[in-house]
Write a protein that holds these residues in place. Structure first.
Motif, PDB file in Angstrom:
ATOM      1  N   GLY A  29      27.044  85.979  38.568  1.00  0.00           N
ATOM      2  CA  GLY A  29      27.565  85.500  39.951  1.00  0.00           C
ATOM      3  C   GLY A  29      28.657  85.970  40.329  1.00  0.00           C
ATOM      4  O   GLY A  29      29.182  87.083  39.470  1.00  0.00           O
ATOM      5  N   ASN A  30      29.476  85.979  41.228  1.00  0.00           N
ATOM      6  CA  ASN A  30      30.352  86.617  41.988  1.00  0.00           C
ATOM      7  C   ASN A  30      31.789  85.990  41.297  1.00  0.00           C
ATOM      8  O   ASN A  30      31.952  84.818  41.688  1.00  0.00           O
ATOM      9  N   ILE A  31      32.535  86.525  40.402  1.00  0.00           N
ATOM     10  CA  ILE A  31      33.751  85.737  39.714  1.00  0.00           C
ATOM     11  C   ILE A  31      34.621  85.287  40.761  1.00  0.00           C
ATOM     12  O   ILE A  31      35.530  84.438  40.463  1.00  0.00           O
ATOM     13  N   ILE A  32      34.817  85.995  42.044  1.00  0.00           N
ATOM     14  CA  ILE A  32      35.836  85.399  42.817  1.00  0.00           C
ATOM     15  C   ILE A  32      35.185  84.547  44.129  1.00  0.00           C
ATOM     16  O   ILE A  32      35.736  84.498  44.940  1.00  0.00           O
ATOM     17  N   GLY A  33      33.786  84.569  43.915  1.00  0.00           N
ATOM     18  CA  GLY A  33      33.180  83.689  45.060  1.00  0.00           C
ATOM     19  C   GLY A  33      32.353  82.436  44.839  1.00  0.00           C
ATOM     20  O   GLY A  33      32.835  81.928  43.509  1.00  0.00           O
ATOM     21  N   GLN A  34      31.725  81.882  45.545  1.00  0.00           N
ATOM     22  CA  GLN A  34      31.016  80.910  45.442  1.00  0.00           C
ATOM     23  C   GLN A  34      29.649  80.680  44.441  1.00  0.00           C
ATOM     24  O   GLN A  34      29.345  79.765  43.843  1.00  0.00           O
ATOM     25  N   GLU A  35      29.025  81.862  44.481  1.00  0.00           N
ATOM     26  CA  GLU A  35      27.920  82.021  43.612  1.00  0.00           C
ATOM     27  C   GLU A  35      28.130  81.859  42.262  1.00  0.00           C
ATOM     28  O   GLU A  35      28.376  83.276  41.421  1.00  0.00           O
ATOM     29  N   GLN A  36      28.279  80.843  41.303  1.00  0.00           N
ATOM     30  CA  GLN A  36      28.550  80.830  39.718  1.00  0.00           C
ATOM     31  C   GLN A  36      27.458  80.294  39.319  1.00  0.00           C
ATOM     32  O   GLN A  36      26.664  79.382  39.808  1.00  0.00           O
ATOM     33  N   SER A  37      27.184  80.665  37.965  1.00  0.00           N
ATOM     34  CA  SER A  37      26.351  80.002  37.002  1.00  0.00           C
ATOM     35  C   SER A  37      27.009  79.816  35.512  1.00  0.00           C
ATOM     36  O   SER A  37      28.158  80.536  35.618  1.00  0.00           O
ATOM     37  N   GLY A  38      26.230  79.229  34.628  1.00  0.00           N
ATOM     38  CA  GLY A  38      26.803  79.308  33.442  1.00  0.00           C
ATOM     39  C   GLY A  38      27.927  78.532  33.101  1.00  0.00           C
ATOM     40  O   GLY A  38      28.313  77.658  33.940  1.00  0.00           O
ATOM     41  N   ASP A  39      28.928  78.600  32.054  1.00  0.00           N
ATOM     42  CA  ASP A  39      30.015  78.047  31.763  1.00  0.00           C
ATOM     43  C   ASP A  39      31.058  77.733  32.994  1.00  0.00           C
ATOM     44  O   ASP A  39      31.690  76.637  33.349  1.00  0.00           O
ATOM     45  N   ILE A  40      31.132  78.960  33.657  1.00  0.00           N
ATOM     46  CA  ILE A  40      32.401  78.787  34.748  1.00  0.00           C
ATOM     47  C   ILE A  40      31.674  78.118  35.858  1.00  0.00           C
ATOM     48  O   ILE A  40      32.752  77.406  36.387  1.00  0.00           O
ATOM     49  N   MET A  41      30.552  77.841  36.112  1.00  0.00           N
ATOM     50  CA  MET A  41      30.168  76.765  37.056  1.00  0.00           C
ATOM     51  C   MET A  41      30.258  75.420  36.673  1.00  0.00           C
ATOM     52  O   MET A  41      30.765  74.426  37.723  1.00  0.00           O
ATOM     53  N   GLU A  42      30.271  75.196  35.465  1.00  0.00           N
ATOM     54  CA  GLU A  42      30.393  73.941  34.942  1.00  0.00           C
ATOM     55  C   GLU A  42      31.941  73.328  35.248  1.00  0.00           C
ATOM     56  O   GLU A  42      32.084  72.285  35.213  1.00  0.00           O
ATOM     57  N   ILE A  72      44.233  56.250  33.957  1.00  0.00           N
ATOM     58  CA  ILE A  72      44.794  55.422  35.263  1.00  0.00           C
ATOM     59  C   ILE A  72      43.699  54.424  35.393  1.00  0.00           C
ATOM     60  O   ILE A  72      42.581  54.658  35.574  1.00  0.00           O
ATOM     61  N   ASN A  73      44.531  53.145  35.531  1.00  0.00           N
ATOM     62  CA  ASN A  73      43.525  51.991  35.837  1.00  0.00           C
ATOM     63  C   ASN A  73      44.380  51.177  36.873  1.00  0.00           C
ATOM     64  O   ASN A  73      44.940  50.050  36.507  1.00  0.00           O
ATOM     65  N   LEU A  74      44.194  51.654  38.363  1.00  0.00           N
ATOM     66  CA  LEU A  74      44.957  50.826  39.181  1.00  0.00           C
ATOM     67  C   LEU A  74      43.918  50.197  40.194  1.00  0.00           C
ATOM     68  O   LEU A  74      42.948  50.898  40.339  1.00  0.00           O
ATOM     69  N   LYS A  75      44.465  49.263  40.713  1.00  0.00           N
ATOM     70  CA  LYS A  75      43.777  48.389  41.816  1.00  0.00           C
ATOM     71  C   LYS A  75      43.758  49.107  43.214  1.00  0.00           C
ATOM     72  O   LYS A  75      44.263  48.665  44.194  1.00  0.00           O
ATOM     73  N   ALA A  76      42.788  50.055  43.069  1.00  0.00           N
ATOM     74  CA  ALA A  76      42.958  50.913  44.519  1.00  0.00           C
ATOM     75  C   ALA A  76      41.505  51.723  44.465  1.00  0.00           C
ATOM     76  O   ALA A  76      41.189  52.237  43.253  1.00  0.00           O
ATOM     77  N   ASP A  77      40.986  51.925  45.385  1.00  0.00           N
ATOM     78  CA  ASP A  77      40.006  53.061  45.609  1.00  0.00           C
ATOM     79  C   ASP A  77      40.164  54.534  45.119  1.00  0.00           C
ATOM     80  O   ASP A  77      41.348  55.064  45.523  1.00  0.00           O
ATOM     81  N   PHE A  78      39.443  54.995  44.264  1.00  0.00           N
ATOM     82  CA  PHE A  78      39.641  56.116  43.477  1.00  0.00           C
ATOM     83  C   PHE A  78      38.482  57.276  43.751  1.00  0.00           C
ATOM     84  O   PHE A  78      37.778  57.374  43.034  1.00  0.00           O
ATOM     85  N   TYR A  79      38.443  57.684  44.936  1.00  0.00           N
ATOM     86  CA  TYR A  79      37.522  58.668  45.489  1.00  0.00           C
ATOM     87  C   TYR A  79      37.621  59.330  46.585  1.00  0.00           C
ATOM     88  O   TYR A  79      38.451  58.900  47.481  1.00  0.00           O
ATOM     89  N   LEU A  80      37.000  60.532  46.809  1.00  0.00           N
ATOM     90  CA  LEU A  80      37.071  61.044  48.020  1.00  0.00           C
ATOM     91  C   LEU A  80      35.979  60.794  48.739  1.00  0.00           C
ATOM     92  O   LEU A  80      34.692  60.696  48.294  1.00  0.00           O
ATOM     93  N   PRO A  81      36.218  60.475  50.194  1.00  0.00           N
ATOM     94  CA  PRO A  81      34.938  59.748  50.905  1.00  0.00           C
ATOM     95  C   PRO A  81      33.956  60.785  51.384  1.00  0.00           C
ATOM     96  O   PRO A  81      34.407  61.953  51.515  1.00  0.00           O
ATOM     97  N   GLU A  82      32.850  60.323  51.329  1.00  0.00           N
ATOM     98  CA  GLU A  82      31.659  61.582  51.671  1.00  0.00           C
ATOM     99  C   GLU A  82      31.677  61.813  53.124  1.00  0.00           C
ATOM    100  O   GLU A  82      31.419  62.984  53.563  1.00  0.00           O
ATOM    101  N   ARG A  89      28.648  69.375  46.687  1.00  0.00           N
ATOM    102  CA  ARG A  89      29.281  70.342  45.905  1.00  0.00           C
ATOM    103  C   ARG A  89      30.661  70.788  45.995  1.00  0.00           C
ATOM    104  O   ARG A  89      31.382  71.071  45.004  1.00  0.00           O
ATOM    105  N   GLN A  90      31.049  70.614  47.275  1.00  0.00           N
ATOM    106  CA  GLN A  90      32.423  70.728  47.693  1.00  0.00           C
ATOM    107  C   GLN A  90      33.273  69.731  47.127  1.00  0.00           C
ATOM    108  O   GLN A  90      34.677  69.954  46.713  1.00  0.00           O
ATOM    109  N   ARG A  91      32.659  68.366  47.324  1.00  0.00           N
ATOM    110  CA  ARG A  91      33.607  67.294  46.916  1.00  0.00           C
ATOM    111  C   ARG A  91      33.809  67.548  45.224  1.00  0.00           C
ATOM    112  O   ARG A  91      34.767  67.063  45.017  1.00  0.00           O
TER     113      ARG A  91
END
Length: 208
Positions: A29-42, A72-82, A89-91
């Motif tokens: 893949g491109n080490i400075i781009g989005q096309e990654q695979s293997g351990d670096i993608m994980e 962390i265990n707080l009484k609040a929503d803990f997510y990035l909305p869709e 993938r970006q999320r």
């Protein structure tokens, strides 16, 4: 794995073998781009480079600062909305980047990148950022866990790597009336408030 490969292939002309083994570990893949695979993608490029840098320092006998991961265990929503970050993938990428943040400056940088890409965050996304800010600051101070009780009070339990000096802790207890100790629980602080912004202010004070 990379260090072991270098140690294994030491004979003259083994550069190609090292390169192929590195490709197997890292993935094509491109080490400075989005096309990654293997351990670096994980794990993502930034965290991958960080882990590699720490491994090299250990091999060289240098000290590597211990990273405290605070639960962390707080009484609040803990997510990035869709509907804010629609692409899964970006999320996931931003979840990983926030997770890798070690201090508030790191969180600020990831937040800035997120807003630059997706626009102003709504209240749900900002709540997620606040909780990641709390995680980073609490970990920086050396707390092992942050838990919100049914009363709304927040309990901070110190870990083995607690880094707040005694003088700073006493000053915080004198400065913030809602920050308290309880008899018989010397390893735990209690914040008698459910205001997350004020809680962040207290954590900033402890980390100074």
């Amino acid at each position: 794995k990379r260090l072991n490969t270098i140690q294994e292939y030491t004979e003259l002309g083994s550069g190609f073998k090292v390169a192929m083994r590195d490709l197997e570990i890292r993935g094509a893949g491109n080490i400075i781009g989005q096309e990654q695979s293997g351990d670096i993608m994980e794990v993502g490029f930034e965290l991958y480079v960080k882990l590699l840098e720490e491994a090299v320092k250990r091999q060289q006998g240098q000290d590597v600062a211990e990273e405290v991961r605070c639960a962390i265990n707080l009484k609040a929503d803990f997510y990035l909305p869709e509907d804010y970050i629609a692409d899964t993938r970006q999320r996931i990428e931003f979840y990983k980047r926030f997770e890798a943040a070690q201090n508030e400056e790191d969180v600020d940088q990831v937040q800035t990148a997120m807003v630059d890409r997706f626009g102003p965050a709504d209240e749900r996304a900002m709540t997620f950022v606040r909780l990641e800010r709390i995680r980073a600051l609490a970990g920086q101070a050396g707390f092992a866990s942050v838990y919100q009780e049914s009363s709304g009070h927040i309990r901070l339990k110190s870990g083995a790597s607690f880094r707040v000096a005694a003088e700073r802790l006493i000053h915080a207890l004198q400065t913030f009336p809602d920050l308290k100790l309880r008899p018989g629980m010397r390893d735990t602080l209690f914040f008698h408030n459910d205001d997350l912004e004020r809680f962040i202010m207290v954590l900033r004070f402890l980390c100074q």
